[in-house]
Every structure is written in structure tokens, then in C-alpha cells.
Design an enzyme around this catalytic site. Structure first.
Site, PDB file in Angstrom:
ATOM      1  N   ARG A  52      30.711  58.723  25.903  1.00 52.17           N
ATOM      2  CA  ARG A  52      30.838  59.239  27.280  1.00 52.17           C
ATOM      3  C   ARG A  52      29.676  58.778  28.159  1.00 52.17           C
ATOM      4  O   ARG A  52      29.835  58.632  29.372  1.00 52.17           O
ATOM      5  CB  ARG A  52      30.935  60.778  27.257  1.00 52.17           C
ATOM      6  CG  ARG A  52      31.341  61.395  28.601  1.00 52.17           C
ATOM      7  CD  ARG A  52      31.612  62.879  28.459  1.00 52.17           C
ATOM      8  NE  ARG A  52      32.201  63.480  29.657  1.00 52.17           N
ATOM      9  CZ  ARG A  52      31.539  64.275  30.494  1.00 52.17           C
ATOM     10  NH1 ARG A  52      30.287  64.575  30.273  1.00 52.17           N
ATOM     11  NH2 ARG A  52      32.149  64.787  31.552  1.00 52.17           N
ATOM     12  N   ILE A  62      34.014  62.842  36.695  1.00 53.71           N
ATOM     13  CA  ILE A  62      34.543  62.646  35.343  1.00 53.71           C
ATOM     14  C   ILE A  62      34.798  64.074  34.857  1.00 53.71           C
ATOM     15  O   ILE A  62      33.929  64.945  35.000  1.00 53.71           O
ATOM     16  CB  ILE A  62      33.552  61.869  34.443  1.00 53.71           C
ATOM     17  CG1 ILE A  62      34.065  61.754  33.002  1.00 53.71           C
ATOM     18  CG2 ILE A  62      32.159  62.444  34.454  1.00 53.71           C
ATOM     19  CD1 ILE A  62      33.184  60.821  32.111  1.00 53.71           C
ATOM     20  N   SER A  63      35.993  64.343  34.330  1.00 54.99           N
ATOM     21  CA  SER A  63      36.346  65.729  33.983  1.00 54.99           C
ATOM     22  C   SER A  63      35.442  66.271  32.882  1.00 54.99           C
ATOM     23  O   SER A  63      34.867  65.515  32.091  1.00 54.99           O
ATOM     24  CB  SER A  63      37.805  65.804  33.519  1.00 54.99           C
ATOM     25  OG  SER A  63      38.661  65.301  34.507  1.00 54.99           O
ATOM     26  N   GLN A  64      35.368  67.604  32.823  1.00 51.05           N
ATOM     27  CA  GLN A  64      34.615  68.291  31.760  1.00 51.05           C
ATOM     28  C   GLN A  64      35.228  67.921  30.405  1.00 51.05           C
ATOM     29  O   GLN A  64      36.462  67.900  30.263  1.00 51.05           O
ATOM     30  CB  GLN A  64      34.764  69.798  32.018  1.00 51.05           C
ATOM     31  CG  GLN A  64      34.094  70.665  30.997  1.00 51.05           C
ATOM     32  CD  GLN A  64      34.342  72.151  31.269  1.00 51.05           C
ATOM     33  OE1 GLN A  64      34.902  72.519  32.315  1.00 51.05           O
ATOM     34  NE2 GLN A  64      33.936  72.980  30.348  1.00 51.05           N
TER      35      GLN A  64
END
Ligand code: SAM
Length: 211
Positions: free
Chosen positions: A32, A58-60
Site C-alpha cells: 500500500r 485511497i479508501s481505508q
């Protein structure tokens, strides 16, 4: 790099009831920290969304894991993602063995992410455009995941689902949404709901109007 941080993140996802082994395995593999701006790198493995520029995020990790688990995918499924953003979700799906198609409406993000995914050898079919109307050329899809919040379930996306295919989409107002899980059963659609999520808006013909 960051192996220990990734393991810690995966353990925390397990504790939050992420049980799909393929999802956890892919999240352990995908780096990530390569998908976040360099200024954010020390937070790459915190379970939080992070800014990626252009007012987008950027999503959790928990949200990525939960939505991917809801798709109930098997190896080799064809999946359409709406909202490529950083490319992280697409990389997770690719790492799980899916044929991945992904659409991003922001041209700069699309371009940066296209180069990143190519460099990392994630072979994902990418398109720049309005994903609220799907990508009919390659339909039907076994799974469709929308990573931006929509005022409604776009008809075009339902139409592009394969039989028993699942669409996971945040639906609500501009501030909070529920995740809707739409399963195609022949010409019928079964809808389930998981409350309390927060996404950036899906902007497009079957989404929100741009302000
Ligand atoms: N899946 C992304 C990731 O892994 O980084 C998260 C993306 S962010 C939460 C949502 C993205 O949806 C943004 O990049 C935004 O530009 C994009 N978006 C919004 N409306 C869209 C549309 N109609 N078609 C395609 N992308 C859209």
C-alpha cells in the site's frame, strides 16, 4: 519493506471480522505504501483513508477488505471497478486472480495510476471516463465494485451484472452512505444493505452532478 506493518494491519482486519482468506492474502502482498503520496508513506499501513490529490482518497483498508469480501469472488472472475483512484483496490483484485477492469473519471489520476500499475506489472484494463454507466463492451461482470458514493443504484451497472453476479455500491447522500449489495438472480435483483460508510461522490450521468 513494511512487512511488519502489513502483518499488523492484516491482524487488525481479522479482528474486525474480515474472514475471506484470499482477501487477507492479497492485502498482505500488495504494498500500500506504493499507492500513497510520499508525504503519507508513514501512515500507509494505518487503517485510515488517505488523500491522493484532486480532493480524492485511497479508501481505508478495512473498507477495501469489507467490500472485496462482499463480492464473494472466485479465482478468475471478471470484475469491474468504478473509481480507480490510486489503483490499490485494482491491485488487490488482480492479486486475488481476477480479470480486472477499472474506470477513473479524473484524467490526471487515471494517467498517474496507469503508469504505476504498469510499472508494478498489475495487468488491469483501464479506461478514463464516466463509470456510472459501466463498461458495456466487456459486460457481463461477476462483480462490480463502486468506490465512490452514489445517490442511487445506476441501472446500467445492474444491467451489466452476470447471473449471480454481485454489485457493491455506497448509496446515500453526499455525506454518508450505506453499502448496497445487489445480487442478480436471472432478471430479478436481491438487495441487502450495510449501514454507515463515507465515500467521495460518484460524479456522472447516473451519479451526482458536478458542483
Ligand atoms: N478505489 C480507489 C483506490 O483504491 O484508491 C479509491 C478511489 S476514491 C475513494 C474514488 C474515485 O472515484 C476517485 O478517484 C474519483 O475521481 C472516482 N470517480 C468519481 N466519480 C466517478 C465516475 N463517475 N467514474 C469513474 N470514477 C469516478
Amino acid at each position: 519493506m513494511y512487512e511488519h506493518e502489513r502483518e499488523k494491519l492484516i491482524n487488525s482486519l481479522r479482528k474486525k471480522n474480515i474472514t475471506d482468506k484470499e482477501v487477507l492474502k492479497a492485502m498482505l502482498k500488495v504494498h500500500r505504501h506504493l499507492f500513497v503520496p510520499s508525504a503519507m508513506i508513514n501512515h500507509a499501513y494505518d487503517d485510515v483513508p488517505l488523500p491522493i490529490g484532486f480532493d480524492q482518497t485511497i479508501s481505508q483498508p478495512y473498507t477495501v477488505a469489507f467490500m472485496t469480501q462482499l463480492l464473494r469472488l472466485k479465482d478468475g472472475c471478471k470484475v469491474l471497478e468504478i473509481g480507480t483512484g490510486s489503483g490499490y483496490q485494482a491491485a488487490i483484485l488482480y492479486e486475488m486472480g481476477m480479470k480486472v477492469f477499472s474506470i477513473e473519471r479524473n484524467f490526471e489520476l487515471f494517467n498517474t495510476t496507469r503508469k504505476l500499475l504498469e510499472a508494478l506489472e498489475y495487468r488491469v484494463a483501464l479506461k478514463c471516463g464516466d463509470g456510472s454507466i459501466g463498461w458495456s463492451e466487456f459486460a457481463p461482470y461477476d462483480g462490480i465494485i463502486v468506490t465512490a458514493g452514489s445517490p442511487q443504484i445506476p441501472k446500467s451497472l445492474k444491467k451489466q451484472l452476470a447471473e449471480n453476479g454481485r454489485l457493491v455500491i455506497p448509496v446515500g447522500d453526499r455525506f454518508t452512505q450505506s453499502l448496497f449489495i445487489v445480487t442478480r438472480e436471472k432478471d430479478d435483483f436481491r438487495i441487502e444493505e450495510e449501514p454507515s460508510f463515507r465515500f467521495v461522490p460518484l460524479i456522472g450521468r447516473e451519479g451526482w452532478k458536478e458542483r
